[in-house]
Write a protein that holds these residues in place. Structure first.
Motif, short mmCIF file in Angstrom:
data_model
loop_
_atom_site.label_atom_id
_atom_site.label_comp_id
_atom_site.label_asym_id
_atom_site.label_seq_id
_atom_site.Cartn_x
_atom_site.Cartn_y
_atom_site.Cartn_z
N THR A 100 -6.11 -0.01 -7.62
CA THR A 100 -5.27 -1.13 -7.22
C THR A 100 -4.71 -1.82 -8.44
O THR A 100 -5.45 -2.19 -9.36
N THR B 112 -6.90 10.13 -10.91
CA THR B 112 -5.58 9.56 -10.71
C THR B 112 -4.46 10.42 -11.31
O THR B 112 -3.28 10.17 -11.05
N CYS C 231 0.83 -1.19 0.00
CA CYS C 231 0.00 0.00 0.00
C CYS C 231 0.87 1.25 0.00
O CYS C 231 1.98 1.24 0.54
N GLU D 111 -9.06 3.38 -3.54
CA GLU D 111 -7.74 3.36 -4.15
C GLU D 111 -7.73 2.53 -5.44
O GLU D 111 -8.26 1.41 -5.47
N THR E 106 -4.96 7.10 -1.64
CA THR E 106 -6.33 7.61 -1.64
C THR E 106 -6.35 9.13 -1.72
O THR E 106 -5.46 9.80 -1.19
N GLU F 124 -11.01 4.35 2.40
CA GLU F 124 -10.07 4.97 1.48
C GLU F 124 -10.20 4.28 0.12
O GLU F 124 -9.80 3.12 -0.03
#
Length: 308
Positions: free
Chosen positions: A153, A237, A100, A151, A267, A149
């Protein structure tokens, strides 16, 4: 192509890999065996078990694409199941690594009263934390400050060691959505974050893996989270401090990435901890995450210490 890990609801079965076609799930291995001239020798077959499938990585996905194309063109129905007939699990139940990235959006770093980092902030999760798109997030009684959060991936598709940024995306099998469930009170009581980041059944990942070719450039995807329908996080992003190629290059310079490894890339701002007043998750809350080109995932929160 969207790949899921599924099992049938009405009879005992193990998790298998399938792909999504409209409102149906089609078994990847069974689809592969439909190909004309296929061989039943093991080296030519696809494993059906998700961990084994993703450990092969991009070669397995390329075979799955051939099967997907054949089934679409020939409308093979006997190996498909209606979406209501199956339970969909987290795509890779036991990845060898879950890496992470913290503080990877400047606005999130600011809301957490932190400086923008000079290097990626890395920490780990473990498979015990993972749940799927149809599972519940467990708010462990050890925390009163469980946070969400959203995110992007990354799923690694082939072994990566010291790869360049220019070549990094060639090592990606696909992308999915992660909810980095964070017990803020446990996370912040020591300098190391691990205890607040790896509670059992706290991290949904799903609803599927979208192959890298279908997502294309991961650097311009809208990303959102909602709690009980209220928009909490809304970003893109493109605002990542360290983008996907940089992260893969950086991490692979420290450790060898293996097929099936996951990278939760950070995040954006809007987490519950930073709201005024803070708003943490409680039993009955519904957390909905959405990322452009990937899809949407919603999980309900329950109170307790439930183990799957």
């Amino acid at each position: 192509m969207k790949l899921v890990s599924y099992k049938l609801k009405q009879k005992p079965s193990t998790l298998r890999v399938g792909f999504v076609m409209d409102d149906k799930i089609i078994d990847v291995q069974e689809a592969f065996l439909q190909l004309p001239g296929h061989s039943t020798e093991m080296e030519y077959m696809l494993p059906s078990e998700p961990n084994a499938f993703y450990k092969i990585g991009i070669p397995a996905i390329e075979k799955a694409k051939k099967a997907y194309t054949y089934v679409m063109e020939n409308q093979v129905e006997e190996i498909s199941f209606h979406r209501d007939e199956v339970y969909v699990a987290t795509p890779i139940p036991e990845p060898s690594k879950i890496i992470c990235v913290g503080k990877n959006y400047a606005e999130h770093a600011a809301e957490m009263k932190s400086e923008v980092p000079d290097y990626p902030v890395l920490f780990a999760k473990f498979a015990n934390a993972l749940v799927g798109p149809e599972d519940q997030i467990v708010k462990n009684s050890k925390t009163n400050k469980l946070d969400y959060e959203v995110e992007l991936t990354v799923i690694i598709g082939k072994e990566a060691s010291n790869v360049t940024q220019e070549d990094a995306l060639n090592y990606v099998a696909g992308y999915t959505i992660g909810n980095d469930g964070s017990a803020r009170d446990l996370q912040k009581r020591t300098p190391q974050w691990l205890q607040g980041k790896s509670l059992d059944n706290s991290t949904p990942v799903g609803p599927w893996i979208v192959t890298a070719d279908e997502v294309g450039d991961p650097s311009n995807l809208d990303i959102h989270s909602r709690v009980n329908g209220e928009l909490r996080q809304s970003s893109n992003t493109s605002k990542l401090i360290f983008d996907i190629p940089y992260l893969i290059s950086f991490i692979s310079s420290l450790m060898t990435l293996k097929p099936g490894d996951m990278i939760l890339t950070g995040t954006p701002d809007g987490v519950g901890f930073a709201l005024n007043p803070p708003q943490f998750l409680k039993g009955g809350d519904k957390v909905q995450l959405e990322i452009e080109k990937i899809g949407r995932m919603e999980n309900e929160v329950i109170e307790g210490e439930f183990h799957y």
